[in-house]
Motif scaffolding. Sequence first.
Motif, PDB file in Angstrom:
ATOM      1  N   GLY A   1       0.977  -1.252  -0.047  1.00  0.00           N
ATOM      2  CA  GLY A   1       0.005   0.184   0.003  1.00  0.00           C
ATOM      3  C   GLY A   1       0.761   1.283  -0.142  1.00  0.00           C
ATOM      4  N   GLU A   2       0.319   2.406   0.651  1.00  0.00           N
ATOM      5  CA  GLU A   2       0.948   3.793   0.316  1.00  0.00           C
ATOM      6  C   GLU A   2       1.861   3.794   1.165  1.00  0.00           C
ATOM      7  N   GLU A   3       2.898   4.427   0.760  1.00  0.00           N
ATOM      8  CA  GLU A   3       4.151   4.720   1.378  1.00  0.00           C
ATOM      9  C   GLU A   3       4.051   5.554   2.697  1.00  0.00           C
ATOM     10  N   ARG A   4       3.102   6.739   2.456  1.00  0.00           N
ATOM     11  CA  ARG A   4       2.853   7.540   3.542  1.00  0.00           C
ATOM     12  C   ARG A   4       1.426   7.834   3.973  1.00  0.00           C
ATOM     13  N   SER A   5       1.176   8.204   5.006  1.00  0.00           N
ATOM     14  CA  SER A   5      -0.222   8.237   5.343  1.00  0.00           C
ATOM     15  C   SER A   5      -0.655   9.771   4.875  1.00  0.00           C
ATOM     16  N   ALA A   6      -1.893  10.294   5.252  1.00  0.00           N
ATOM     17  CA  ALA A   6      -2.511  11.475   4.843  1.00  0.00           C
ATOM     18  C   ALA A   6      -1.547  12.452   5.371  1.00  0.00           C
ATOM     19  N   ASP A   7      -1.218  12.380   6.652  1.00  0.00           N
ATOM     20  CA  ASP A   7      -0.643  13.483   7.520  1.00  0.00           C
ATOM     21  C   ASP A   7       0.997  13.385   7.198  1.00  0.00           C
ATOM     22  N   GLY A   8       1.530  12.633   6.196  1.00  0.00           N
ATOM     23  CA  GLY A   8       2.717  12.857   5.697  1.00  0.00           C
ATOM     24  C   GLY A   8       3.682  11.635   6.465  1.00  0.00           C
ATOM     25  N   LYS A   9       3.219  10.842   7.474  1.00  0.00           N
ATOM     26  CA  LYS A   9       3.932  10.034   8.373  1.00  0.00           C
ATOM     27  C   LYS A   9       4.362   8.901   7.715  1.00  0.00           C
ATOM     28  N   ILE A  10       5.322   8.188   7.603  1.00  0.00           N
ATOM     29  CA  ILE A  10       5.679   6.746   6.797  1.00  0.00           C
ATOM     30  C   ILE A  10       4.750   5.817   7.712  1.00  0.00           C
ATOM     31  N   LYS A  11       3.994   5.086   6.605  1.00  0.00           N
ATOM     32  CA  LYS A  11       2.970   4.185   6.947  1.00  0.00           C
ATOM     33  C   LYS A  11       3.545   2.723   7.161  1.00  0.00           C
ATOM     34  N   VAL A  12       3.325   2.032   8.286  1.00  0.00           N
ATOM     35  CA  VAL A  12       3.878   0.702   8.343  1.00  0.00           C
ATOM     36  C   VAL A  12       2.762  -0.120   8.667  1.00  0.00           C
ATOM     37  N   THR A  13       2.366  -1.107   7.976  1.00  0.00           N
ATOM     38  CA  THR A  13       1.384  -2.274   8.171  1.00  0.00           C
ATOM     39  C   THR A  13       2.187  -3.160   9.095  1.00  0.00           C
ATOM     40  N   VAL A  14       1.484  -3.669  10.195  1.00  0.00           N
ATOM     41  CA  VAL A  14       2.071  -4.867  10.977  1.00  0.00           C
ATOM     42  C   VAL A  14       1.036  -6.072  11.198  1.00  0.00           C
ATOM     43  N   ASN A  15       1.175  -7.468  11.251  1.00  0.00           N
ATOM     44  CA  ASN A  15       0.597  -8.028  11.825  1.00  0.00           C
ATOM     45  C   ASN A  15       0.911  -8.564  13.042  1.00  0.00           C
ATOM     46  N   GLY A  16       0.097  -9.703  13.620  1.00  0.00           N
ATOM     47  CA  GLY A  16       0.604  -9.840  15.180  1.00  0.00           C
ATOM     48  C   GLY A  16      -0.227  -9.388  16.071  1.00  0.00           C
ATOM     49  N   GLN A  17      -1.659  -8.758  15.872  1.00  0.00           N
ATOM     50  CA  GLN A  17      -2.364  -8.104  16.596  1.00  0.00           C
ATOM     51  C   GLN A  17      -3.390  -9.369  17.027  1.00  0.00           C
ATOM     52  N   PRO A  18      -3.397  -9.625  18.652  1.00  0.00           N
ATOM     53  CA  PRO A  18      -4.206 -10.711  19.024  1.00  0.00           C
ATOM     54  C   PRO A  18      -5.758 -10.349  18.759  1.00  0.00           C
ATOM     55  N   PRO A  19      -6.483 -11.488  18.515  1.00  0.00           N
ATOM     56  CA  PRO A  19      -8.190 -11.095  18.321  1.00  0.00           C
ATOM     57  C   PRO A  19      -8.596 -10.704  19.567  1.00  0.00           C
ATOM     58  N   GLN A  20      -9.759  -9.985  19.451  1.00  0.00           N
ATOM     59  CA  GLN A  20     -10.507  -9.489  20.505  1.00  0.00           C
ATOM     60  C   GLN A  20     -10.925 -10.484  21.449  1.00  0.00           C
ATOM     61  N   THR A  21     -11.016 -11.603  21.123  1.00  0.00           N
ATOM     62  CA  THR A  21     -11.417 -12.634  22.078  1.00  0.00           C
ATOM     63  C   THR A  21     -10.202 -12.952  23.168  1.00  0.00           C
ATOM     64  N   GLN A  22      -8.976 -12.725  22.857  1.00  0.00           N
ATOM     65  CA  GLN A  22      -8.042 -12.675  23.843  1.00  0.00           C
ATOM     66  C   GLN A  22      -7.780 -11.099  24.143  1.00  0.00           C
ATOM     67  N   ALA A  23      -8.614 -10.783  25.313  1.00  0.00           N
ATOM     68  CA  ALA A  23      -8.683  -9.433  25.815  1.00  0.00           C
ATOM     69  C   ALA A  23      -7.706  -8.894  26.147  1.00  0.00           C
ATOM     70  N   PHE A  24      -6.962  -9.756  27.086  1.00  0.00           N
ATOM     71  CA  PHE A  24      -5.614  -8.974  27.797  1.00  0.00           C
ATOM     72  C   PHE A  24      -4.785  -8.747  26.604  1.00  0.00           C
ATOM     73  N   GLU A  25      -4.534  -9.692  25.992  1.00  0.00           N
ATOM     74  CA  GLU A  25      -3.005  -9.725  24.801  1.00  0.00           C
ATOM     75  C   GLU A  25      -3.504  -8.527  23.971  1.00  0.00           C
ATOM     76  N   ARG A  26      -4.912  -8.640  23.594  1.00  0.00           N
ATOM     77  CA  ARG A  26      -5.163  -7.326  22.546  1.00  0.00           C
ATOM     78  C   ARG A  26      -5.181  -6.119  23.077  1.00  0.00           C
ATOM     79  N   MET A  27      -5.430  -5.975  24.500  1.00  0.00           N
ATOM     80  CA  MET A  27      -5.354  -4.666  25.209  1.00  0.00           C
ATOM     81  C   MET A  27      -3.796  -4.223  25.396  1.00  0.00           C
ATOM     82  N   ILE A  28      -2.998  -5.221  25.716  1.00  0.00           N
ATOM     83  CA  ILE A  28      -1.473  -4.857  25.809  1.00  0.00           C
ATOM     84  C   ILE A  28      -1.136  -4.596  24.367  1.00  0.00           C
ATOM     85  N   PHE A  29      -1.080  -5.117  23.072  1.00  0.00           N
ATOM     86  CA  PHE A  29      -0.953  -4.922  21.930  1.00  0.00           C
ATOM     87  C   PHE A  29      -1.525  -3.470  21.603  1.00  0.00           C
TER      88      PHE A  29
END
Length: 455
Positions: A30-58
Amino acid sequence: MKSPRSRRVLVSLAAIGLLAAVPACSGGSGEERSADGKIKVTVNGQPPQTQAFERMIFDQDVAEFEAAHPDIDLEPHEGFMEVESFSAKLAGGQLEDVYYVYFTDPAQIIARRQAADITEAVKELPHVDKLQPQLLDVFRDGSGKLYGLPTANYSMGLVYSRPLFAKAGLDPDNPPRTWAEVRAAADKIAALGNGVVGYADFSKGNQGGWHLTAWLNSLGGQIARKEGDGWKADFNNDLGRTALDHLKQMRWTDDSMGSKQLLQDADVQRMMGSGQLGMYLAAPDNIPTLVKQFNGKYSDYGLAPVPEGKGTLIGGEGYMVNPKASPEKIKAGLTWIQWKYLNPDRFDSFTKRYADANQPVGLPAVPNPDIWTGALRDQQEAVKAKYANVPAQNYATYLNASTTIKGHLEPPSAQQVYATLDTVMQAVLTDPAADPGALLSAAEAKVNATLAQVR
Protein backbone atom coordinates in the motif's frame (compact mmCIF):
# COMPACT_ATOMS: atom_id res chain seq x y z
CA MET A 1 4.03 -28.00 15.00
CA LYS A 2 2.47 -26.11 17.75
CA SER A 3 4.14 -26.13 21.09
CA PRO A 4 2.65 -28.33 23.65
CA ARG A 5 -0.14 -27.02 22.06
CA SER A 6 -0.70 -24.04 24.13
CA ARG A 7 1.09 -22.53 21.17
CA ARG A 8 -0.71 -21.69 17.97
CA VAL A 9 -0.51 -24.67 15.60
CA LEU A 10 2.73 -24.57 13.65
CA VAL A 11 1.76 -26.08 10.31
CA SER A 12 4.80 -25.84 8.07
CA LEU A 13 4.05 -23.82 4.95
CA ALA A 14 6.57 -25.83 3.02
CA ALA A 15 4.84 -29.06 4.01
CA ILE A 16 1.63 -28.13 2.23
CA GLY A 17 3.24 -26.36 -0.68
CA LEU A 18 1.72 -22.94 -0.19
CA LEU A 19 4.89 -21.05 -0.97
CA ALA A 20 5.98 -22.92 -4.05
CA ALA A 21 3.66 -21.11 -6.43
CA VAL A 22 4.25 -17.62 -5.08
CA PRO A 23 6.45 -15.45 -7.31
CA ALA A 24 9.46 -13.85 -5.66
CA CYS A 25 8.41 -10.43 -6.88
CA SER A 26 5.16 -10.51 -4.95
CA GLY A 27 4.72 -8.09 -2.10
CA GLY A 28 3.86 -4.45 -1.72
CA SER A 29 1.78 -3.13 1.09
CA GLY A 30 0.00 0.00 0.00
CA GLU A 31 0.84 3.67 0.35
CA GLU A 32 4.26 4.82 1.41
CA ARG A 33 2.88 7.59 3.62
CA SER A 34 -0.35 8.35 5.42
CA ALA A 35 -2.43 11.46 4.71
CA ASP A 36 -0.53 13.48 7.32
CA GLY A 37 2.84 12.64 5.80
CA LYS A 38 3.94 9.98 8.28
CA ILE A 39 5.68 6.85 7.07
CA LYS A 40 2.96 4.20 7.05
CA VAL A 41 3.83 0.69 8.23
CA THR A 42 1.40 -2.23 8.28
CA VAL A 43 2.11 -4.90 10.89
CA ASN A 44 0.37 -8.10 11.89
CA GLY A 45 0.51 -10.04 15.12
CA GLN A 46 -2.40 -8.18 16.72
CA PRO A 47 -4.25 -10.70 18.93
CA PRO A 48 -7.97 -11.21 18.28
CA GLN A 49 -10.50 -9.47 20.49
CA THR A 50 -11.33 -12.81 22.10
CA GLN A 51 -7.91 -12.60 23.78
CA ALA A 52 -8.86 -9.48 25.68
CA PHE A 53 -5.73 -9.00 27.79
CA GLU A 54 -3.26 -9.71 25.00
CA ARG A 55 -5.21 -7.45 22.63
CA MET A 56 -5.23 -4.64 25.20
CA ILE A 57 -1.46 -4.90 25.68
CA PHE A 58 -0.83 -4.86 21.92
CA ASP A 59 -3.08 -1.87 21.26
CA GLN A 60 -1.61 0.05 24.17
CA ASP A 61 1.85 -0.60 22.78
CA VAL A 62 0.85 0.68 19.34
CA ALA A 63 -0.41 3.92 20.86
CA GLU A 64 2.68 4.34 23.05
CA PHE A 65 5.01 3.61 20.13
CA GLU A 66 3.32 6.14 17.87
CA ALA A 67 3.51 8.77 20.61
CA ALA A 68 7.24 8.12 20.95
CA HIS A 69 7.76 8.01 17.16
CA PRO A 70 5.54 10.77 15.72
CA ASP A 71 6.88 10.24 12.20
CA ILE A 72 5.57 6.63 12.02
CA ASP A 73 1.95 5.60 11.49
CA LEU A 74 1.38 1.95 12.44
CA GLU A 75 -1.54 0.06 10.94
CA PRO A 76 -2.01 -3.12 12.98
CA HIS A 77 -3.70 -6.20 11.53
CA GLU A 78 -5.08 -9.18 13.40
CA GLY A 79 -3.51 -12.54 12.75
CA PHE A 80 -0.24 -14.40 12.81
CA MET A 81 1.04 -16.96 10.28
CA GLU A 82 -2.21 -18.22 8.80
CA VAL A 83 -1.52 -20.85 6.18
CA GLU A 84 -4.91 -20.33 4.52
CA SER A 85 -4.18 -16.73 3.57
CA PHE A 86 -0.41 -16.37 3.47
CA SER A 87 0.20 -17.32 -0.15
CA ALA A 88 -2.75 -15.29 -1.40
CA LYS A 89 -1.52 -12.21 0.46
CA LEU A 90 1.94 -12.67 -0.99
CA ALA A 91 0.65 -13.09 -4.54
CA GLY A 92 -1.86 -10.25 -4.26
CA GLY A 93 0.47 -7.69 -2.77
CA GLN A 94 -1.45 -7.63 0.53
CA LEU A 95 1.29 -8.93 2.78
CA GLU A 96 2.02 -6.56 5.65
CA ASP A 97 5.26 -4.59 5.76
CA VAL A 98 6.18 -6.45 8.96
CA TYR A 99 4.84 -9.98 9.26
CA TYR A 100 4.89 -12.71 11.88
CA VAL A 101 6.51 -16.09 11.22
CA TYR A 102 7.10 -19.35 13.04
CA PHE A 103 10.62 -20.75 13.24
CA THR A 104 9.60 -23.52 10.83
CA ASP A 105 9.22 -21.16 7.88
CA PRO A 106 12.02 -18.58 7.46
CA ALA A 107 14.33 -20.93 5.54
CA GLN A 108 11.75 -21.46 2.79
CA ILE A 109 10.70 -17.81 2.80
CA ILE A 110 14.33 -16.71 2.43
CA ALA A 111 15.02 -19.24 -0.33
CA ARG A 112 12.10 -17.84 -2.35
CA ARG A 113 13.16 -14.22 -1.75
CA GLN A 114 9.93 -13.39 0.05
CA ALA A 115 11.58 -11.35 2.81
CA ALA A 116 13.76 -8.26 2.79
CA ASP A 117 17.47 -8.52 3.51
CA ILE A 118 17.88 -6.56 6.77
CA THR A 119 21.56 -7.32 7.36
CA GLU A 120 22.66 -3.71 7.04
CA ALA A 121 19.52 -2.14 8.48
CA VAL A 122 19.77 -3.97 11.81
CA LYS A 123 23.19 -2.46 12.42
CA GLU A 124 21.36 0.68 13.51
CA LEU A 125 19.32 -1.25 16.11
CA PRO A 126 20.57 -1.70 19.66
CA HIS A 127 21.01 -5.05 21.41
CA VAL A 128 20.62 -7.36 18.38
CA ASP A 129 24.06 -8.80 19.09
CA LYS A 130 22.83 -9.81 22.56
CA LEU A 131 20.17 -12.16 21.20
CA GLN A 132 20.93 -15.88 21.38
CA PRO A 133 22.96 -16.70 18.23
CA GLN A 134 21.06 -19.91 17.50
CA LEU A 135 17.82 -17.92 17.36
CA LEU A 136 19.26 -15.34 14.98
CA ASP A 137 20.54 -18.19 12.80
CA VAL A 138 16.94 -19.22 12.14
CA PHE A 139 16.65 -16.03 10.08
CA ARG A 140 19.96 -16.24 8.19
CA ASP A 141 20.69 -17.64 4.76
CA GLY A 142 23.68 -19.77 3.87
CA SER A 143 25.91 -16.74 3.44
CA GLY A 144 25.00 -15.26 6.81
CA LYS A 145 22.65 -12.53 5.62
CA LEU A 146 19.83 -11.72 8.04
CA TYR A 147 16.15 -11.61 7.03
CA GLY A 148 14.27 -11.40 10.32
CA LEU A 149 14.45 -11.15 14.09
CA PRO A 150 13.38 -13.64 16.77
CA THR A 151 10.99 -12.37 19.43
CA ALA A 152 10.14 -15.49 21.43
CA ASN A 153 11.17 -19.11 21.58
CA TYR A 154 10.56 -22.36 23.36
CA SER A 155 12.60 -25.47 23.92
CA MET A 156 11.44 -28.81 25.16
CA GLY A 157 11.93 -29.82 28.78
CA LEU A 158 10.45 -32.22 31.31
CA VAL A 159 7.31 -31.08 33.13
CA TYR A 160 6.82 -32.98 36.37
CA SER A 161 4.51 -33.17 39.37
CA ARG A 162 6.24 -32.06 42.54
CA PRO A 163 3.57 -33.58 44.83
CA LEU A 164 3.84 -36.99 43.16
CA PHE A 165 7.64 -36.83 43.35
CA ALA A 166 7.39 -36.21 47.09
CA LYS A 167 4.83 -38.99 47.60
CA ALA A 168 7.06 -41.43 45.70
CA GLY A 169 10.10 -40.56 47.83
CA LEU A 170 11.78 -38.54 45.06
CA ASP A 171 13.34 -35.11 45.50
CA PRO A 172 11.22 -32.47 43.67
CA ASP A 173 14.24 -30.16 43.66
CA ASN A 174 16.43 -32.75 41.94
CA PRO A 175 14.50 -33.88 38.85
CA PRO A 176 15.74 -36.61 36.48
CA ARG A 177 18.57 -35.60 34.16
CA THR A 178 18.82 -38.81 32.09
CA TRP A 179 16.27 -41.11 30.51
CA ALA A 180 17.40 -43.89 32.86
CA GLU A 181 16.52 -41.61 35.79
CA VAL A 182 13.18 -40.79 34.15
CA ARG A 183 12.43 -44.49 33.87
CA ALA A 184 13.34 -45.14 37.50
CA ALA A 185 11.27 -42.17 38.70
CA ALA A 186 8.30 -43.17 36.56
CA ASP A 187 8.39 -46.67 38.04
CA LYS A 188 8.28 -45.31 41.59
CA ILE A 189 5.48 -42.88 40.79
CA ALA A 190 3.36 -45.54 39.06
CA ALA A 191 3.83 -47.75 42.13
CA LEU A 192 1.70 -45.25 44.09
CA GLY A 193 -1.32 -46.91 42.46
CA ASN A 194 -4.83 -45.45 42.28
CA GLY A 195 -4.48 -44.88 38.55
CA VAL A 196 -1.35 -42.74 38.81
CA VAL A 197 0.84 -42.86 35.68
CA GLY A 198 4.58 -42.30 35.92
CA TYR A 199 5.31 -40.98 32.44
CA ALA A 200 3.09 -40.24 29.44
CA ASP A 201 3.83 -39.51 25.82
CA PHE A 202 1.95 -38.43 22.72
CA SER A 203 1.24 -40.72 19.78
CA LYS A 204 -1.63 -39.18 17.83
CA GLY A 205 -2.45 -36.18 15.67
CA ASN A 206 1.16 -35.80 14.43
CA GLN A 207 2.20 -35.19 18.03
CA GLY A 208 3.76 -38.63 18.38
CA GLY A 209 6.20 -37.85 15.59
CA TRP A 210 6.85 -34.46 17.13
CA HIS A 211 7.76 -36.06 20.47
CA LEU A 212 9.86 -38.80 18.87
CA THR A 213 11.80 -35.95 17.26
CA ALA A 214 12.31 -34.44 20.72
CA TRP A 215 13.53 -37.82 22.03
CA LEU A 216 16.08 -38.10 19.21
CA ASN A 217 17.29 -34.55 19.78
CA SER A 218 17.76 -35.20 23.51
CA LEU A 219 20.02 -38.14 22.68
CA GLY A 220 22.08 -36.08 20.24
CA GLY A 221 20.30 -37.24 17.11
CA GLN A 222 17.99 -35.72 14.54
CA ILE A 223 15.07 -36.78 12.40
CA ALA A 224 16.48 -35.50 9.10
CA ARG A 225 19.90 -34.44 7.85
CA LYS A 226 20.87 -32.17 4.96
CA GLU A 227 22.61 -33.89 2.09
CA GLY A 228 23.71 -31.54 -0.66
CA ASP A 229 20.61 -29.70 -1.81
CA GLY A 230 18.24 -32.26 -0.31
CA TRP A 231 17.27 -34.00 2.91
CA LYS A 232 17.41 -37.58 4.15
CA ALA A 233 15.81 -39.37 7.10
CA ASP A 234 18.26 -39.80 9.97
CA PHE A 235 16.42 -41.80 12.61
CA ASN A 236 16.83 -45.42 11.51
CA ASN A 237 19.93 -45.91 13.63
CA ASP A 238 21.10 -46.78 17.12
CA LEU A 239 19.73 -43.57 18.61
CA GLY A 240 16.30 -44.15 17.12
CA ARG A 241 16.22 -47.70 18.42
CA THR A 242 17.44 -46.53 21.83
CA ALA A 243 14.55 -44.07 22.13
CA LEU A 244 11.93 -46.64 21.12
CA ASP A 245 13.44 -49.39 23.28
CA HIS A 246 13.30 -47.07 26.26
CA LEU A 247 9.64 -46.23 25.63
CA LYS A 248 8.87 -49.90 25.12
CA GLN A 249 10.48 -50.82 28.43
CA MET A 250 8.58 -48.15 30.36
CA ARG A 251 5.32 -49.15 28.68
CA TRP A 252 5.52 -52.93 28.84
CA THR A 253 8.28 -54.03 31.25
CA ASP A 254 7.67 -51.42 33.96
CA ASP A 255 4.01 -50.66 33.20
CA SER A 256 4.73 -47.08 34.28
CA MET A 257 2.95 -45.42 31.33
CA GLY A 258 -0.52 -46.79 31.99
CA SER A 259 -2.74 -48.77 29.66
CA LYS A 260 -4.47 -45.83 27.98
CA GLN A 261 -2.52 -44.80 24.90
CA LEU A 262 -3.04 -42.91 21.62
CA LEU A 263 -2.80 -39.70 23.63
CA GLN A 264 -2.58 -36.09 22.50
CA ASP A 265 -1.61 -32.97 24.40
CA ALA A 266 -5.00 -32.31 25.99
CA ASP A 267 -5.20 -35.91 27.26
CA VAL A 268 -1.83 -35.66 28.95
CA GLN A 269 -2.49 -32.16 30.29
CA ARG A 270 -5.76 -33.38 31.80
CA MET A 271 -3.90 -36.21 33.56
CA MET A 272 -1.28 -33.80 34.92
CA GLY A 273 -3.88 -31.21 35.95
CA SER A 274 -5.82 -33.82 37.90
CA GLY A 275 -2.72 -35.02 39.77
CA GLN A 276 -2.59 -38.41 38.04
CA LEU A 277 0.64 -38.01 36.03
CA GLY A 278 4.25 -37.78 37.07
CA MET A 279 6.09 -36.48 33.98
CA TYR A 280 5.87 -35.63 30.29
CA LEU A 281 7.89 -33.75 27.67
CA ALA A 282 6.72 -30.19 27.08
CA ALA A 283 7.73 -26.55 26.85
CA PRO A 284 7.26 -23.86 29.55
CA ASP A 285 4.02 -22.56 28.10
CA ASN A 286 2.34 -25.83 29.08
CA ILE A 287 2.34 -24.79 32.72
CA PRO A 288 -0.14 -21.88 32.39
CA THR A 289 -2.30 -24.21 30.30
CA LEU A 290 -2.33 -26.77 33.11
CA VAL A 291 -3.48 -24.08 35.53
CA LYS A 292 -5.96 -22.17 33.39
CA GLN A 293 -7.58 -25.05 31.51
CA PHE A 294 -7.05 -28.10 33.71
CA ASN A 295 -7.38 -26.75 37.27
CA GLY A 296 -3.75 -27.20 38.21
CA LYS A 297 -1.68 -25.14 40.64
CA TYR A 298 1.56 -23.38 39.72
CA SER A 299 3.18 -24.64 42.92
CA ASP A 300 2.59 -28.25 41.87
CA TYR A 301 4.75 -28.21 38.74
CA GLY A 302 8.45 -28.32 38.08
CA LEU A 303 10.28 -27.93 34.78
CA ALA A 304 13.59 -29.67 34.16
CA PRO A 305 15.91 -29.70 31.15
CA VAL A 306 15.22 -32.31 28.53
CA PRO A 307 16.75 -35.62 29.71
CA GLU A 308 20.34 -36.30 28.58
CA GLY A 309 20.66 -32.69 27.40
CA LYS A 310 22.53 -33.51 24.19
CA GLY A 311 20.06 -31.48 22.17
CA THR A 312 16.55 -30.10 22.38
CA LEU A 313 13.76 -29.36 19.95
CA ILE A 314 13.22 -25.63 19.69
CA GLY A 315 10.58 -23.48 18.11
CA GLY A 316 9.39 -19.97 18.36
CA GLU A 317 8.37 -16.89 16.50
CA GLY A 318 9.70 -13.68 15.04
CA TYR A 319 9.11 -11.08 12.39
CA MET A 320 10.27 -10.57 8.83
CA VAL A 321 9.86 -7.65 6.44
CA ASN A 322 8.08 -7.52 3.10
CA PRO A 323 10.62 -7.81 0.25
CA LYS A 324 8.95 -4.89 -1.57
CA ALA A 325 9.19 -2.52 1.40
CA SER A 326 11.20 0.63 0.80
CA PRO A 327 14.34 1.31 2.87
CA GLU A 328 12.33 3.88 4.84
CA LYS A 329 9.61 1.33 5.63
CA ILE A 330 12.20 -1.29 6.55
CA LYS A 331 13.80 1.12 9.00
CA ALA A 332 10.44 2.06 10.52
CA GLY A 333 9.34 -1.57 10.73
CA LEU A 334 12.52 -2.65 12.46
CA THR A 335 12.14 0.24 14.88
CA TRP A 336 8.74 -1.18 15.86
CA ILE A 337 10.06 -4.73 16.27
CA GLN A 338 12.93 -3.57 18.45
CA TRP A 339 10.82 -1.20 20.53
CA LYS A 340 8.02 -3.67 21.25
CA TYR A 341 9.74 -7.05 21.40
CA LEU A 342 13.48 -6.52 21.89
CA ASN A 343 13.63 -3.61 24.28
CA PRO A 344 15.48 -3.93 27.61
CA ASP A 345 14.27 -0.44 28.54
CA ARG A 346 10.75 -1.89 28.76
CA PHE A 347 11.56 -5.08 30.68
CA ASP A 348 10.26 -3.62 33.92
CA SER A 349 7.17 -1.75 32.71
CA PHE A 350 6.09 -4.57 30.40
CA THR A 351 6.43 -7.23 33.09
CA LYS A 352 4.66 -5.09 35.67
CA ARG A 353 1.57 -4.87 33.45
CA TYR A 354 1.33 -8.67 33.44
CA ALA A 355 1.83 -8.90 37.18
CA ASP A 356 -0.74 -6.17 37.85
CA ALA A 357 -3.26 -8.12 35.77
CA ASN A 358 -2.50 -11.36 37.65
CA GLN A 359 -1.04 -12.93 34.53
CA PRO A 360 1.70 -15.48 35.26
CA VAL A 361 5.18 -14.00 35.74
CA GLY A 362 8.17 -16.19 36.56
CA LEU A 363 8.15 -18.68 33.70
CA PRO A 364 10.74 -18.60 30.88
CA ALA A 365 7.93 -17.45 28.58
CA VAL A 366 5.87 -14.33 27.90
CA PRO A 367 6.30 -11.69 29.28
CA ASN A 368 9.94 -12.76 29.70
CA PRO A 369 10.91 -15.01 26.77
CA ASP A 370 14.34 -16.56 27.12
CA ILE A 371 15.96 -14.99 24.05
CA TRP A 372 18.84 -12.97 25.53
CA THR A 373 22.44 -13.64 26.49
CA GLY A 374 24.84 -12.14 29.02
CA ALA A 375 24.00 -9.04 31.00
CA LEU A 376 20.63 -8.52 29.31
CA ARG A 377 19.56 -12.03 30.24
CA ASP A 378 20.59 -11.30 33.83
CA GLN A 379 18.69 -8.00 33.72
CA GLN A 380 15.52 -9.70 32.52
CA GLU A 381 15.85 -12.44 35.14
CA ALA A 382 16.10 -9.79 37.86
CA VAL A 383 12.91 -8.13 36.61
CA LYS A 384 11.17 -11.49 36.45
CA ALA A 385 12.18 -12.25 40.03
CA LYS A 386 10.94 -8.82 41.12
CA TYR A 387 7.42 -9.42 39.80
CA ALA A 388 7.20 -13.23 39.99
CA ASN A 389 3.80 -14.50 41.06
CA VAL A 390 4.51 -18.15 40.27
CA PRO A 391 7.30 -20.22 41.87
CA ALA A 392 10.17 -19.44 39.50
CA GLN A 393 12.52 -21.64 41.54
CA ASN A 394 10.56 -24.65 40.28
CA TYR A 395 11.90 -23.97 36.77
CA ALA A 396 15.47 -23.02 37.70
CA THR A 397 17.16 -26.21 36.48
CA TYR A 398 15.49 -25.81 33.08
CA LEU A 399 16.45 -22.17 32.76
CA ASN A 400 20.04 -22.71 33.90
CA ALA A 401 20.58 -25.37 31.24
CA SER A 402 18.69 -23.72 28.39
CA THR A 403 21.60 -21.85 26.84
CA THR A 404 23.98 -24.82 27.04
CA ILE A 405 21.85 -27.35 25.12
CA LYS A 406 22.04 -27.40 21.34
CA GLY A 407 18.76 -26.42 19.72
CA HIS A 408 17.24 -28.29 16.78
CA LEU A 409 14.54 -26.89 14.53
CA GLU A 410 11.68 -29.04 13.36
CA PRO A 411 12.47 -31.01 10.19
CA PRO A 412 11.37 -29.95 6.70
CA SER A 413 7.78 -30.95 5.84
CA ALA A 414 7.38 -31.48 9.56
CA GLN A 415 3.69 -32.36 9.58
CA GLN A 416 4.04 -35.08 6.96
CA VAL A 417 7.11 -36.48 8.69
CA TYR A 418 5.34 -36.46 12.04
CA ALA A 419 2.30 -38.21 10.58
CA THR A 420 4.53 -41.09 9.47
CA LEU A 421 6.32 -41.26 12.80
CA ASP A 422 3.00 -41.26 14.68
CA THR A 423 2.53 -44.84 13.50
CA VAL A 424 5.89 -45.80 14.98
CA MET A 425 5.01 -44.37 18.38
CA GLN A 426 1.56 -45.93 18.27
CA ALA A 427 2.92 -49.38 17.52
CA VAL A 428 5.49 -49.31 20.32
CA LEU A 429 2.94 -48.09 22.87
CA THR A 430 0.09 -50.44 21.90
CA ASP A 431 1.82 -53.66 20.78
CA PRO A 432 4.23 -55.47 23.14
CA ALA A 433 5.60 -57.42 20.17
CA ALA A 434 6.43 -54.29 18.14
CA ASP A 435 9.91 -54.37 16.57
CA PRO A 436 11.51 -50.91 16.81
CA GLY A 437 14.06 -51.69 14.09
CA ALA A 438 11.43 -52.83 11.61
CA LEU A 439 9.21 -49.87 12.42
CA LEU A 440 12.03 -47.40 11.86
CA SER A 441 13.04 -49.03 8.57
CA ALA A 442 9.50 -48.82 7.20
CA ALA A 443 9.13 -45.23 8.36
CA GLU A 444 12.49 -44.27 6.84
CA ALA A 445 11.31 -45.14 3.34
CA LYS A 446 8.14 -43.08 3.72
CA VAL A 447 9.93 -40.10 5.24
CA ASN A 448 12.57 -40.13 2.51
CA ALA A 449 9.79 -39.99 -0.08
CA THR A 450 8.36 -36.95 1.74
CA LEU A 451 11.75 -35.24 2.05
CA ALA A 452 12.46 -35.82 -1.65
CA GLN A 453 9.72 -33.27 -2.38
CA VAL A 454 11.39 -30.53 -0.31
CA ARG A 455 12.83 -27.78 -2.46
